[in-house]
Design an enzyme around this catalytic site. Structure first.
Site, PDB file in Angstrom:
ATOM      1  N   CYS A   1      66.421 150.987 144.040  1.00 58.96           N
ATOM      2  CA  CYS A   1      65.400 150.152 143.926  1.00 58.96           C
ATOM      3  C   CYS A   1      65.687 148.672 143.637  1.00 58.96           C
ATOM      4  O   CYS A   1      65.113 147.789 143.434  1.00 58.96           O
ATOM      5  CB  CYS A   1      64.232 150.695 143.009  1.00 58.96           C
ATOM      6  SG  CYS A   1      63.151 151.871 143.762  1.00 58.96           S
ATOM      7  N   PHE A   2      67.008 148.539 143.563  1.00 62.73           N
ATOM      8  CA  PHE A   2      67.563 147.146 143.125  1.00 62.73           C
ATOM      9  C   PHE A   2      66.949 146.711 141.983  1.00 62.73           C
ATOM     10  O   PHE A   2      66.719 145.374 141.976  1.00 62.73           O
ATOM     11  CB  PHE A   2      67.472 146.344 144.283  1.00 62.73           C
ATOM     12  CG  PHE A   2      67.532 147.047 145.638  1.00 62.73           C
ATOM     13  CD1 PHE A   2      68.769 147.788 145.913  1.00 62.73           C
ATOM     14  CD2 PHE A   2      66.564 146.987 146.746  1.00 62.73           C
ATOM     15  CE1 PHE A   2      68.781 148.308 147.136  1.00 62.73           C
ATOM     16  CE2 PHE A   2      66.760 147.535 147.767  1.00 62.73           C
ATOM     17  CZ  PHE A   2      68.067 148.414 147.977  1.00 62.73           C
ATOM     18  N   CYS A   3      66.740 147.311 140.694  1.00 61.97           N
ATOM     19  CA  CYS A   3      66.012 146.847 139.665  1.00 61.97           C
ATOM     20  C   CYS A   3      64.842 146.221 139.819  1.00 61.97           C
ATOM     21  O   CYS A   3      64.455 145.374 139.257  1.00 61.97           O
ATOM     22  CB  CYS A   3      67.168 145.958 138.906  1.00 61.97           C
ATOM     23  SG  CYS A   3      68.495 146.765 138.467  1.00 61.97           S
ATOM     24  N   ASN A   4      64.047 146.630 140.888  1.00 62.09           N
ATOM     25  CA  ASN A   4      62.956 145.865 141.380  1.00 62.09           C
ATOM     26  C   ASN A   4      61.605 147.182 141.658  1.00 62.09           C
ATOM     27  O   ASN A   4      61.584 147.130 142.618  1.00 62.09           O
ATOM     28  CB  ASN A   4      63.013 145.080 142.418  1.00 62.09           C
ATOM     29  CG  ASN A   4      61.951 144.187 142.707  1.00 62.09           C
ATOM     30  OD1 ASN A   4      60.778 144.293 142.183  1.00 62.09           O
ATOM     31  ND2 ASN A   4      61.824 142.890 143.482  1.00 62.09           N
ATOM     32  N   PRO A   5      61.404 147.662 140.590  1.00 64.14           N
ATOM     33  CA  PRO A   5      60.407 148.966 140.967  1.00 64.14           C
ATOM     34  C   PRO A   5      59.094 148.529 141.366  1.00 64.14           C
ATOM     35  O   PRO A   5      58.447 149.365 142.057  1.00 64.14           O
ATOM     36  CB  PRO A   5      59.977 149.460 139.258  1.00 64.14           C
ATOM     37  CG  PRO A   5      60.215 148.151 138.435  1.00 64.14           C
ATOM     38  CD  PRO A   5      61.347 147.518 139.137  1.00 64.14           C
TER      39      PRO A   5
END
Length: 846
Positions: A437-441
């Site tokens: 999620c690329f630290c983007n929930p």
């Protein structure tokens, strides 16, 4: 490389690709500044961190070895106190001040209006704003993706809203047209428990914060910066959430990703706060970022903590502090990271030589090409291969997509390939990309269509960030992201596209030469595939050893013979070959009966500690001892197998969803193994097989599926069997691959059967005939990356083979299969059962 493909690409993107008007072409840049990529590595994670130039690092090294830099205390402002600073300290202050100016120039920010505060990164800059912002119970925090600041707002009684910026119908791009056409959709209001909804101050004295990224790090979509002027001048007309639109609105832009190709122009957009990190732009230094802050906004922030030059005076035993007046002095706690700050000018020099607009065009050409090709891919049945996550519908709220492409892949039947499967196979092909999620929930849930109930269900199933649970209940839990940098090439993009085509686009099934169906559906249940593996087969070894209840006779379609028997006493350490060996309820006697555990409780394997393969083992059954040797230890270590030899106590461990009772050893044994692998560890032995329970993903005790299947510390089964014919076929494929023909030290890659750590090697029949042997309980072995380790002259080396070649023709539903797993049927256990080299193998074919 198919040059026709590049010619076609250049026809469409040649004016933008490769810096045609720059000081160097892209090919020259790669040849002179990124020679370390000549080994075939394709780096496609520039959104995570771009690569530093070798010439950039040489310039930094020359700078640091030519000049002397000292700690510049108390010189964060532009004014020097000349009588309190050394010459070196003053010179360093000049470098730091010049660096601040260079950062502000990059964002076209006037030094009269803005200040540059150095932080440890964009995250630290966000934290600083969240901690120091003047929150009140009448404040509102509205955010697109910078989620963490909401914790500070909520803790002070403020309201917090997550939003979506929806499409506009007016394309003129002018602010008045945008005001009437842009719509913001709010998610539910958040407040901490116990917080009330007081009447808003009609005078509107509350301070509110609106935060959004200049570029989404999940989809690559860019937000229109006209939102800044709207929110500061007339928020009611766009928010439509009175009374929460009242008060003074301040704007924060997270430019960590967007500043790489389109840094916000602060002369046009009066943003109050901009956060950024330098390694995103030019790779080095890491651990350094900046908060660009308007002077009038800085006056509102309240920094409670102080240290290292942030105060003018303080008294130790009373509550007295006199703050410094300069903005930089007030917010930069402790000594500045002056060497890192001194190095950023060399990065900016490199970027400025190419120019940001040219970098933007170059990167966009590669992103558009990859996006276009991925969307065109089709399986043999016509089904789409790729789903790309981006917002294209709005021409106002979002600009063109940036330097990244986020997507997931589908099989012909519509089911998803797991992103971890894609990542692992890409790594074997020399391609570095990013998954999850690329630290983007927030963006992850939005683009994947995951509801709150989906997210909670995933958590209940044990899913956490960075684990391997990539598909839950038939839905992806994350995505795959490729992103480009200023040094990326068409060849990088083409190799990635070829990898996707070769690995994930279906082609006619082949039944011969060991090929497994790729991308098609399987008749095995999804749970069975995930919990065990795809191929479930049965080997009947000399009818007195392996049986099925009620079976009266054995079939032999070809003469198979056991060629080698190997026992591996300690998990992940070297084994030893025998001519004859006894069987027991757990398989081969003493096989995988011991393991090594770190001081933190982690079970050690070759994947984590490759040096374990250098530990050799041997068991003398007559003397009842296990002998271990290591090139790192002068003396061999004999370990007594008799029950009265244990003096390390009894413990419990969890391994592969099962709980074991284990025995420990004395300190001298543990010290020997610690020296052998170069880290503190302890040796444990599997104890009473009566104590064995199964665990679910949350660690709760549950009923085991098969109480009769007794295992020591093996991953999935009691035995692994491979055939010499299958290994020979694999070696033929390895030698025929032009791009993988040469292995370590230029030696042609050739795999020995022992590379797979099998217990049994058989000979006879056709390659991969074992795939078609009938099932008992368990099956085909899912290969792990340990088979890519080799050791030579006491050194452990890792290559991409043979796993990369196996992945090209022995992969099914995310598993790379080679060899078969077996279980000894203990229903009619003979206490005097042995396996012997030369013994005939009788199989029951499907």
């Amino acid at each position: 490389m198919d040059y026709a493909d590049k010619e076609e690409f250049l026809k469409e993107f040649g004016e933008d690709y490769g810096y045609p008007n720059g000081p160097k072409s892209i090919d020259q840049i790669r040849a002179t500044e990124f020679k370390r990529l000549e080994n075939g590595t394709v780096y496609l994670d520039h959104a995570g961190a771009t690569l530093y130039s070798e010439l950039q690092m040489e310039a930094i090294f020359r700078d640091f070895t030519t000049n002397v830099y000292g700690n510049p205390p108390n010189c964060k402002s532009l004014i020097h106190i000349l009588d309190s600073q050394s010459d070196i300290s003053l010179a360093t202050c000049d470098i730091v001040r010049a660096a601040r100016e260079q950062v502000l120039d990059y964002f076209n920010a006037s030094m009269k209006d803005y200040k540059c505060i150095f932080t440890s990164g964009a995250t630290a800059a966000l934290k600083l704003v969240g901690e120091a912002f003047p929150w009140s119970h009448q404040s509102s925090y509205i955010h697109v993706y910078p989620l963490a600041i909401s914790r500070y707002a909520l803790s002070q009684g403020a309201a917090a809203f997550a939003i979506d910026v929806e499409e506009a119908v007016d394309n003129d791009g002018l602010s008045e047209g945008l005001v009437t056409s842009t719509k913001i959709s709010l998610h539910p209001i958040q407040r901490r428990k116990g917080a009330s909804f007081p009447e808003r101050d009609p005078a509107g004295d509350a301070y509110n914060l609106f935060a959004f990224p200049s570029e989404c790090n999940f989809s690559g979509s860019r937000f229109n910066l006209d939102l800044v002027n709207i929110m500061k001048k007339n928020p009611e007309r766009i928010l439509e959430i009175s009374p929460f639109s009242k008060g003074r609105w301040m704007v924060l832009i997270d430019a960590a990703k967007g500043c790489v190709t389109q840094p916000p122009d602060l002369s046009k957009y009066p943003v109050d706060f901009v956060v950024m990190s330098f390694y995103k732009i030019f790779g080095y230094p890491t651990g350094l970022g900046a908060l660009i802050m308007r002077n009038d906004a800085a006056k509102l922030l309240k920094n409670t903590y102080f240290s290292g030059g942030t105060v003018a005076a303080s008294i130790a035993d009373i509550d007295f502090v006199k703050r410094r007046q300069g903005v930089e002095e007030l917010f930069e706690d402790g000594s500045a990271s002056f060497l890192s700050i001194a190095s950023i000018r060399h990065g900016f020099n490199l970027i400025n030589s190419l120019t940001v607009p040219a970098i933007c065009r170059h990167i966009a050409s590669l992103g558009m090409y990859v996006r276009k090709v991925l969307l065109s891919l089709r399986h043999e049945n016509g089904a789409d291969v790729c789903t790309i996550y981006a917002t294209y519908t709005s021409e106002v709220s979002y600009h063109d997509t940036g330097s990244m492409v986020s997507f997931n892949l589908k099989r012909p039947d519509g089911s998803w390939f797991g992103y971890r499967e894609v990542e692992k196979l890409a790594s074997l092909s020399g391609i570095q990309l990013r998954t999850g999620c690329f630290c983007n929930p927030g963006a992850c849930a939005k683009y994947l269509g995951l509801s709150h109930s989906d997210l909670l269900s995933n958590i209940e199933a044990g899913h956490v960030c960075w684990d391997d649970n990539d598909i839950i209940h038939g839905k992806p839990t994350g995505a795959i992201r490729v992103s480009f940098g200023y040094m990326s090439t068409f060849e990088d993009a083409k190799k990635f596209i070829d990898f996707i085509r070769n690995s994930f686009v279906s082609f006619p099934n082949k039944s011969a030469n060991g090929n497994l169906s790729r991308g098609g559906s399987s008749h095995f249940s999804p749970e069975g595939i995930r919990m065990v593996m795809q191929f479930v087969i049965l080997l009947y070894l000399a009818s007195d050893l392996f049986r099925i209840s009620g079976m009266e006779r054995w079939l032999s379609v070809s003469k198979y013979v056991i060629k080698f028997i190997t026992v591996y006493p300690i998990k992940s350490c070297a084994g030893f070959s025998v001519e004859r060996w006894p069987l027991c309820s757990t398989g081969l006697l003493h096989d995988r009966e011991w393991l090594l555990k770190s001081q933190t409780g982690e079970i050690l394997t070759q994947k984590k500690v490759p040096e374990m393969c250098l530990i050799s083992t041997y068991i003398d059954l007559n003397q009842e001892i296990l002998v271990v040797k290591s090139p790192r230890c002068r003396d061999e270590l004999p370990i007594n197998l008799k029950p009265d030899s244990y003096n390390g106590g009894i413990d419990e461990i969890d391994l592969y969803g099962q709980r074991y009772e284990v025995l420990g050893y004395a300190d001298e044994v543990n010290l020997w193994f610690s020296k052998a692998i170069g880290r503190p560890c302890s040796l444990l032995q599997c104890f009473s097989p009566k104590f064995r329970v199964c665990l679910n993903k949350r660690g709760d005790t549950v009923m085991c599926r098969d109480l009769e299947s007794r295992l020591n510390f093996t991953n999935e089964a009691q035995f692994l069997l491979v055939s010499e014919e299958s290994v020979s076929d694999l070696n033929s494929k390895l030698s025929s691959k032009a791009d993988t023909r040469k292995g370590i030290d230029g030696v042609t890659v050739k795999v020995n059967p022992m590379r797979f750590r099998p217990n049994l090697v058989v000979s006879g029949g056709e390659p991969y005939a074992e795939d078609r042997w009938r099932n008992l309980k368990i099956g085909g072995c899912n290969r792990c990356q340990m088979i890519n380790f080799t050791h030579k002259d006491g050194q452990v080396q890792k290559s991409k083979e043979p796993l990369a070649t196996l992945a090209s023709y022995r992969r099914l539903k995310g598993k790379i299969l080679f060899g078969i797993l077996l279980r000894y049927d203990i229903t009619e256990l003979d206490t005097d059962s042995y396996l012997e080299v030369g013994q005939e193998v009788h199989v029951n074919p499907e």
